[in-house]
Design a protein around this motif. Structure first.
Motif, mmCIF file in Angstrom:
data_model
loop_
_atom_site.group_PDB
_atom_site.id
_atom_site.type_symbol
_atom_site.label_atom_id
_atom_site.label_comp_id
_atom_site.label_asym_id
_atom_site.label_seq_id
_atom_site.Cartn_x
_atom_site.Cartn_y
_atom_site.Cartn_z
ATOM 1 N N SER A 159 13.592 21.178 58.146
ATOM 2 C CA SER A 159 14.784 22.028 58.098
ATOM 3 C C SER A 159 15.346 22.095 56.687
ATOM 4 O O SER A 159 14.901 21.388 55.777
ATOM 5 C CB SER A 159 15.853 21.514 59.070
ATOM 6 O OG SER A 159 16.280 20.213 58.692
ATOM 7 N N VAL A 160 16.340 22.969 56.509
ATOM 8 C CA VAL A 160 16.896 23.285 55.201
ATOM 9 C C VAL A 160 18.387 22.982 55.195
ATOM 10 O O VAL A 160 19.085 23.222 56.184
ATOM 11 C CB VAL A 160 16.665 24.776 54.867
ATOM 12 C CG1 VAL A 160 17.389 25.172 53.602
ATOM 13 C CG2 VAL A 160 15.174 25.060 54.742
ATOM 14 N N VAL A 161 18.875 22.459 54.077
ATOM 15 C CA VAL A 161 20.315 22.276 53.864
ATOM 16 C C VAL A 161 20.770 23.283 52.819
ATOM 17 O O VAL A 161 20.184 23.359 51.731
ATOM 18 C CB VAL A 161 20.634 20.838 53.400
ATOM 19 C CG1 VAL A 161 22.114 20.705 53.066
ATOM 20 C CG2 VAL A 161 20.252 19.833 54.468
ATOM 21 N N VAL A 162 21.793 24.081 53.141
ATOM 22 C CA VAL A 162 22.299 25.109 52.234
ATOM 23 C C VAL A 162 23.594 24.608 51.594
ATOM 24 O O VAL A 162 24.548 24.283 52.285
ATOM 25 C CB VAL A 162 22.563 26.436 52.980
ATOM 26 C CG1 VAL A 162 22.979 27.522 51.986
ATOM 27 C CG2 VAL A 162 21.331 26.869 53.757
ATOM 28 N N LEU A 163 23.616 24.556 50.255
ATOM 29 C CA LEU A 163 24.780 24.074 49.526
ATOM 30 C C LEU A 163 25.150 25.046 48.411
ATOM 31 O O LEU A 163 24.332 25.853 47.972
ATOM 32 C CB LEU A 163 24.503 22.698 48.911
ATOM 33 C CG LEU A 163 24.208 21.536 49.871
ATOM 34 C CD1 LEU A 163 23.855 20.279 49.078
ATOM 35 C CD2 LEU A 163 25.395 21.268 50.776
ATOM 36 N N SER A 164 26.409 24.952 47.972
ATOM 37 C CA SER A 164 26.867 25.676 46.790
ATOM 38 C C SER A 164 27.173 24.649 45.708
ATOM 39 O O SER A 164 27.664 23.563 46.009
ATOM 40 C CB SER A 164 28.120 26.497 47.105
ATOM 41 O OG SER A 164 27.843 27.480 48.082
ATOM 42 N N HIS A 165 26.886 24.990 44.459
ATOM 43 C CA HIS A 165 27.080 24.041 43.365
ATOM 44 C C HIS A 165 27.794 24.699 42.192
ATOM 45 O O HIS A 165 27.498 25.832 41.827
ATOM 46 C CB HIS A 165 25.733 23.510 42.868
ATOM 47 C CG HIS A 165 24.978 22.704 43.877
ATOM 48 N ND1 HIS A 165 25.344 21.431 44.232
ATOM 49 C CD2 HIS A 165 23.881 22.994 44.619
ATOM 50 C CE1 HIS A 165 24.500 20.970 45.144
ATOM 51 N NE2 HIS A 165 23.609 21.897 45.386
ATOM 52 N N CYS A 166 28.731 23.950 41.599
ATOM 53 C CA CYS A 166 29.314 24.373 40.332
ATOM 54 C C CYS A 166 28.467 23.779 39.207
ATOM 55 O O CYS A 166 27.499 23.061 39.454
ATOM 56 C CB CYS A 166 30.762 23.902 40.221
ATOM 57 S SG CYS A 166 30.945 22.098 40.077
ATOM 58 N N ARG A 167 28.836 24.036 37.965
ATOM 59 C CA ARG A 167 28.031 23.551 36.847
ATOM 60 C C ARG A 167 28.075 22.036 36.724
ATOM 61 O O ARG A 167 27.220 21.439 36.079
ATOM 62 C CB ARG A 167 28.496 24.200 35.539
ATOM 63 C CG ARG A 167 29.924 23.851 35.124
ATOM 64 C CD ARG A 167 30.360 24.696 33.931
ATOM 65 N NE ARG A 167 31.737 24.422 33.548
ATOM 66 C CZ ARG A 167 32.080 23.553 32.614
ATOM 67 N NH1 ARG A 167 31.143 22.870 31.991
ATOM 68 N NH2 ARG A 167 33.342 23.362 32.301
ATOM 69 N N HIS A 168 29.067 21.405 37.366
ATOM 70 C CA HIS A 168 29.194 19.951 37.275
ATOM 71 C C HIS A 168 28.237 19.237 38.227
ATOM 72 O O HIS A 168 27.858 18.099 37.978
ATOM 73 C CB HIS A 168 30.636 19.530 37.576
ATOM 74 C CG HIS A 168 31.626 20.045 36.577
ATOM 75 N ND1 HIS A 168 31.877 19.420 35.378
ATOM 76 C CD2 HIS A 168 32.422 21.150 36.600
ATOM 77 C CE1 HIS A 168 32.785 20.102 34.709
ATOM 78 N NE2 HIS A 168 33.126 21.155 35.424
ATOM 79 N N CYS A 169 27.883 19.871 39.320
ATOM 80 C CA CYS A 169 27.006 19.201 40.296
ATOM 81 C C CYS A 169 25.726 19.993 40.539
ATOM 82 O O CYS A 169 25.037 19.764 41.528
ATOM 83 C CB CYS A 169 27.742 18.965 41.613
ATOM 84 S SG CYS A 169 28.173 20.469 42.539
ATOM 85 N N GLU A 170 25.426 20.937 39.641
ATOM 86 C CA GLU A 170 24.197 21.727 39.799
ATOM 87 C C GLU A 170 22.981 20.812 39.808
ATOM 88 O O GLU A 170 22.877 19.902 38.985
ATOM 89 C CB GLU A 170 24.094 22.737 38.655
ATOM 90 C CG GLU A 170 22.906 23.666 38.765
ATOM 91 C CD GLU A 170 22.912 24.720 37.676
ATOM 92 O OE1 GLU A 170 21.939 24.794 36.909
ATOM 93 O OE2 GLU A 170 23.913 25.456 37.580
ATOM 94 N N PRO A 171 22.054 21.006 40.731
ATOM 95 C CA PRO A 171 20.892 20.120 40.833
ATOM 96 C C PRO A 171 20.081 20.072 39.549
ATOM 97 O O PRO A 171 20.047 21.031 38.775
ATOM 98 C CB PRO A 171 20.072 20.749 41.973
ATOM 99 C CG PRO A 171 21.068 21.505 42.782
ATOM 100 C CD PRO A 171 22.067 22.028 41.796
ATOM 101 N N GLU A 172 19.427 18.939 39.355
ATOM 102 C CA GLU A 172 18.583 18.767 38.184
ATOM 103 C C GLU A 172 17.321 19.633 38.320
ATOM 104 O O GLU A 172 16.906 19.982 39.415
ATOM 105 C CB GLU A 172 18.168 17.299 38.052
ATOM 106 C CG GLU A 172 19.334 16.331 38.053
ATOM 107 C CD GLU A 172 20.315 16.592 36.924
ATOM 108 O OE1 GLU A 172 19.860 17.004 35.839
ATOM 109 O OE2 GLU A 172 21.517 16.400 37.123
ATOM 110 N N PRO A 173 16.686 19.974 37.188
ATOM 111 C CA PRO A 173 15.419 20.717 37.268
ATOM 112 C C PRO A 173 14.382 19.901 38.030
ATOM 113 O O PRO A 173 14.487 18.665 38.084
ATOM 114 C CB PRO A 173 15.037 20.873 35.788
ATOM 115 C CG PRO A 173 16.319 20.693 35.027
ATOM 116 C CD PRO A 173 17.115 19.720 35.818
#
Length: 321
Positions: A253-267
């Motif tokens: 399954s998939v988890v859908v999240l929103s991120h600002c620039r402070h918590c944006e996922p790492e490459p």
């Protein structure tokens, strides 16, 4: 809830290939972690990718214990550390920190880890307060606050013309201007283009629709709140993008999240863009690595189809399928 599986998993990290991880690995082994369950990353800095951390988090199950030597080996920042701790607690996973004497399976350990969250919140409030005071002083001197835009007015106007013409995707426009896709999102006015799309009943708007929707200014993932109007505009652009994460509790399954620039996922990250409008989610973590090498993972394909996307022969969002 009682858990019957109890396994120890270890995580170690060194900040460069020149450092020797033997000290951490030996300490984890002495704590009872089997060699097959010790995961090691060579990564330095807050933005460095940590694939083995993703692996060990995916392997952990309720009742297990994650063992590390020091807190700074696990978290990229205090906020990241507290977020990870909360996620482990919700999953019924204990955390043991050898050199700092923290063990969340005990009341004392939970209290000590809880103090870190209080300090993290205090630190965030200090940063916000200092930023507001600095902006107020700058405004009093006639200076404008806010983060400088990555695009000039002419570039923003060009991006809008290209978008309205419908001949270039957002990803293509971002490539032309040499900025991230989320930067282009933050500057586009989609009202003109959205007015030509097929009307849909309220409450039945697809996740990736170009129909304008109210985007919150406060990040729902880390709680960061912009302190200026300019920063809020940037943050709304970031939060308008859906990030698809693997569900560590259910690999299908998939988890859908929103991120600002402070918590944006790492490459790495992988754009899933409609061939017509360029809108779409961004894949994070193992989803991104899999998509770059083998194509869209099955859980992502299932999520897209359920959201109204067309996958073949071309990738089309619900508004252009």
């Amino acid at each position: 809830m009682r858990y019957f599986r109890q396994m120890l998993f270890g995580y170690a990290r060194v900040s460069s290939a020149d450092q020797n991880p033997a000290h951490q690995v030996d300490a984890l082994a002495r704590a009872g972690v089997g060699a097959e369950n010790i995961h090691l990353d060579h990564a330095g800095g807050a933005k460095a990718s940590r694939p083995q951390l993703d692996v060990v988090l995916a392997r952990l199950r309720g009742g297990d214990t994650l063992v590390i030597t020091r807190l700074d080996r696990l978290g990229r920042s205090v906020l990241h550390l507290i977020t990870l701790g909360a996620q482990l607690r919700e999953r019924g996973i204990e955390l043991k920190v050898l050199e700092q004497g923290i063990d969340t399976s005990t009341a004392e350990g939970r209290a000590m880890f809880g103090m870190l969250s209080v300090l993290a919140e205090f630190q965030r409030e200090l940063i916000v307060a200092n930023t507001r005071d600095g902006l107020a002083a700058a405004r009093a001197r006639g200076r404008k606050g806010g983060r400088p835009s990555k695009l000039t007015d002419d570039q923003i106007a060009l991006a809008q013309r290209l978008y309205d013409a419908g001949e270039n995707t957002v990803a293509q426009i971002a490539a032309m201007l040499n900025v991230p896709r989320t930067t282009v999102y933050g500057h586009l006015n989609k009202n003109k283009s959205a007015s030509t799309s097929t009307a849909q009943p309220p409450g039945d708007v697809p996740v990736n629709s170009v129909v304008p929707m109210r985007v919150p200014r406060t990040c729902p993932t880390c709680g960061y709140e912009p302190s200026t109007r300019a920063e809020a505009a940037h943050q709304r652009g970031d939060l308008a993008v859906a990030w698809l994460h693997p569900n560590v509790d259910d690999q299908g399954s998939v988890v859908v999240l929103s991120h600002c620039r402070h918590c944006e996922p790492e490459p790495p990250a992988f754009d899933v863009a409609c061939e017509v409008c360029g809108d779409g989610p961004i894949l994070a973590g193992t989803f991104a690595r899999a998509a770059a090498g083998k194509g869209l993972p099955i859980p992502v394909q299932q999520w897209l189809v359920a959201s109204g996307w067309n996958l073949t022969p071309t990738l089309l969002c619900p508004d252009h399928r």
